[in-house]
Design a protein around this motif. Sequence first.
Motif, PDB file in Angstrom:
ATOM      1  N   PRO A 134      31.093  40.650  49.922  1.00 22.68           N
ATOM      2  CA  PRO A 134      31.386  39.696  49.068  1.00 22.68           C
ATOM      3  C   PRO A 134      32.744  39.829  48.382  1.00 22.68           C
ATOM      4  O   PRO A 134      33.334  38.868  47.784  1.00 22.68           O
ATOM      5  CB  PRO A 134      30.274  39.497  48.242  1.00 22.68           C
ATOM      6  N   PHE A 135      33.063  41.058  48.051  1.00 24.08           N
ATOM      7  CA  PHE A 135      34.310  41.599  47.604  1.00 24.08           C
ATOM      8  C   PHE A 135      35.006  42.704  48.032  1.00 24.08           C
ATOM      9  O   PHE A 135      34.311  43.674  48.705  1.00 24.08           O
ATOM     10  CB  PHE A 135      33.802  41.818  45.915  1.00 24.08           C
ATOM     11  N   VAL A 136      36.095  42.346  48.338  1.00 22.32           N
ATOM     12  CA  VAL A 136      37.161  43.659  48.946  1.00 22.32           C
ATOM     13  C   VAL A 136      38.579  43.352  48.306  1.00 22.32           C
ATOM     14  O   VAL A 136      39.096  42.325  48.133  1.00 22.32           O
ATOM     15  CB  VAL A 136      37.127  43.408  50.480  1.00 22.32           C
ATOM     16  N   GLU A 137      39.252  44.525  48.005  1.00 18.93           N
ATOM     17  CA  GLU A 137      40.568  44.373  47.390  1.00 18.93           C
ATOM     18  C   GLU A 137      41.303  45.654  47.719  1.00 18.93           C
ATOM     19  O   GLU A 137      40.552  46.714  47.863  1.00 18.93           O
ATOM     20  CB  GLU A 137      40.514  44.253  45.693  1.00 18.93           C
ATOM     21  N   LEU A 138      42.366  45.722  47.546  1.00 25.99           N
ATOM     22  CA  LEU A 138      43.559  46.597  47.930  1.00 25.99           C
ATOM     23  C   LEU A 138      44.024  46.647  46.437  1.00 25.99           C
ATOM     24  O   LEU A 138      44.856  46.033  45.907  1.00 25.99           O
ATOM     25  CB  LEU A 138      44.583  46.521  48.812  1.00 25.99           C
ATOM     26  N   GLY A 196      35.426  48.035  47.319  1.00 29.69           N
ATOM     27  CA  GLY A 196      34.746  46.669  47.233  1.00 29.69           C
ATOM     28  C   GLY A 196      33.276  46.625  47.121  1.00 29.69           C
ATOM     29  O   GLY A 196      32.867  47.803  46.842  1.00 29.69           O
ATOM     30  N   VAL A 197      32.553  45.562  47.387  1.00 28.13           N
ATOM     31  CA  VAL A 197      31.010  45.590  47.334  1.00 28.13           C
ATOM     32  C   VAL A 197      30.670  45.191  48.708  1.00 28.13           C
ATOM     33  O   VAL A 197      31.231  44.352  49.393  1.00 28.13           O
ATOM     34  CB  VAL A 197      30.834  44.648  46.165  1.00 28.13           C
ATOM     35  N   VAL A 198      29.726  46.056  49.291  1.00 25.65           N
ATOM     36  CA  VAL A 198      29.098  45.809  50.537  1.00 25.65           C
ATOM     37  C   VAL A 198      27.344  45.768  50.199  1.00 25.65           C
ATOM     38  O   VAL A 198      26.976  46.365  49.481  1.00 25.65           O
ATOM     39  CB  VAL A 198      29.300  46.984  51.437  1.00 25.65           C
ATOM     40  N   SER A 199      26.901  44.502  50.951  1.00 28.16           N
ATOM     41  CA  SER A 199      25.559  44.275  50.849  1.00 28.16           C
ATOM     42  C   SER A 199      24.866  45.364  51.616  1.00 28.16           C
ATOM     43  O   SER A 199      25.272  45.967  52.737  1.00 28.16           O
ATOM     44  CB  SER A 199      25.181  43.050  51.447  1.00 28.16           C
ATOM     45  N   SER A 200      23.460  45.876  50.954  1.00 22.89           N
ATOM     46  CA  SER A 200      22.589  46.579  51.773  1.00 22.89           C
ATOM     47  C   SER A 200      22.201  46.164  53.124  1.00 22.89           C
ATOM     48  O   SER A 200      21.868  44.754  53.273  1.00 22.89           O
ATOM     49  CB  SER A 200      21.464  47.064  50.896  1.00 22.89           C
ATOM     50  N   GLY A 201      22.125  46.723  53.996  1.00 15.21           N
ATOM     51  CA  GLY A 201      21.392  46.309  55.043  1.00 15.21           C
ATOM     52  C   GLY A 201      19.992  46.258  55.290  1.00 15.21           C
ATOM     53  O   GLY A 201      19.255  45.428  56.143  1.00 15.21           O
ATOM     54  N   SER A 202      19.385  46.899  54.358  1.00 20.57           N
ATOM     55  CA  SER A 202      17.770  46.878  54.324  1.00 20.57           C
ATOM     56  C   SER A 202      17.203  45.871  53.016  1.00 20.57           C
ATOM     57  O   SER A 202      16.030  45.639  53.074  1.00 20.57           O
ATOM     58  CB  SER A 202      17.464  48.343  54.295  1.00 20.57           C
ATOM     59  N   HIS A 213      33.716  38.069  38.752  1.00 21.34           N
ATOM     60  CA  HIS A 213      34.290  36.999  39.685  1.00 21.34           C
ATOM     61  C   HIS A 213      33.139  36.250  40.012  1.00 21.34           C
ATOM     62  O   HIS A 213      33.383  34.848  40.255  1.00 21.34           O
ATOM     63  CB  HIS A 213      34.967  37.550  41.038  1.00 21.34           C
ATOM     64  N   LEU A 214      31.851  36.633  40.049  1.00 19.87           N
ATOM     65  CA  LEU A 214      30.695  35.834  40.294  1.00 19.87           C
ATOM     66  C   LEU A 214      30.653  35.076  39.119  1.00 19.87           C
ATOM     67  O   LEU A 214      30.062  33.856  39.463  1.00 19.87           O
ATOM     68  CB  LEU A 214      29.728  36.910  40.534  1.00 19.87           C
ATOM     69  N   ALA A 215      30.704  35.498  37.823  1.00 21.06           N
ATOM     70  CA  ALA A 215      30.528  34.513  36.534  1.00 21.06           C
ATOM     71  C   ALA A 215      31.268  33.222  36.871  1.00 21.06           C
ATOM     72  O   ALA A 215      31.066  32.369  36.310  1.00 21.06           O
ATOM     73  CB  ALA A 215      30.834  35.278  35.621  1.00 21.06           C
TER      74      ALA A 215
END
Length: 167
Positions: free
Chosen positions: A25-29, A36-42, A141-143
Amino acid sequence: MTAWGTSSTARVVPPARPRKLAKVPFVELADGRLQGVVSSGSDVARVYVSSVAAGSHAFTCSTNNNRPCGGLRGGLCNHIRTLIAEAVVQHGPERVARYLRVDLPADEADDTALADLVDRGNPPQGDAATAAPVFSRFLRHLAYLELTPVTAPLPEMHWFPATRAVS
């Protein structure tokens, strides 16, 4: 003076391809890192804050409550590989490679090759303290998604790029 020079909006570079926001949901340089933020697969309630430093390729990955990623075993975990893949989708392989200071051969311009090049040379593990500001920016950003739609200007969003084309 050009029109864009008199405007308070910034040009937005369109993504190279549409991204899957549910996975990353969030990636930045920013701050000298791809982060960034990556969702867990489990676990749908868990996310990972991952980053790769430009140049040294020092990497970190931890949960949103600062627990280290179990997949970090001397190389890049799947969360970091997914982050790199989504950065390539958003920014293109050349821009990501240039930012991370990786020599990406033209015939290998894809996310898997880029992740392999970053992982080559046994990069060190970075400082996990970098996760807190990244996760904080993600929450901020979510807010904005929870705000009631209004037509009045939001002072804190004056920097945000306009969605209409500026001629």
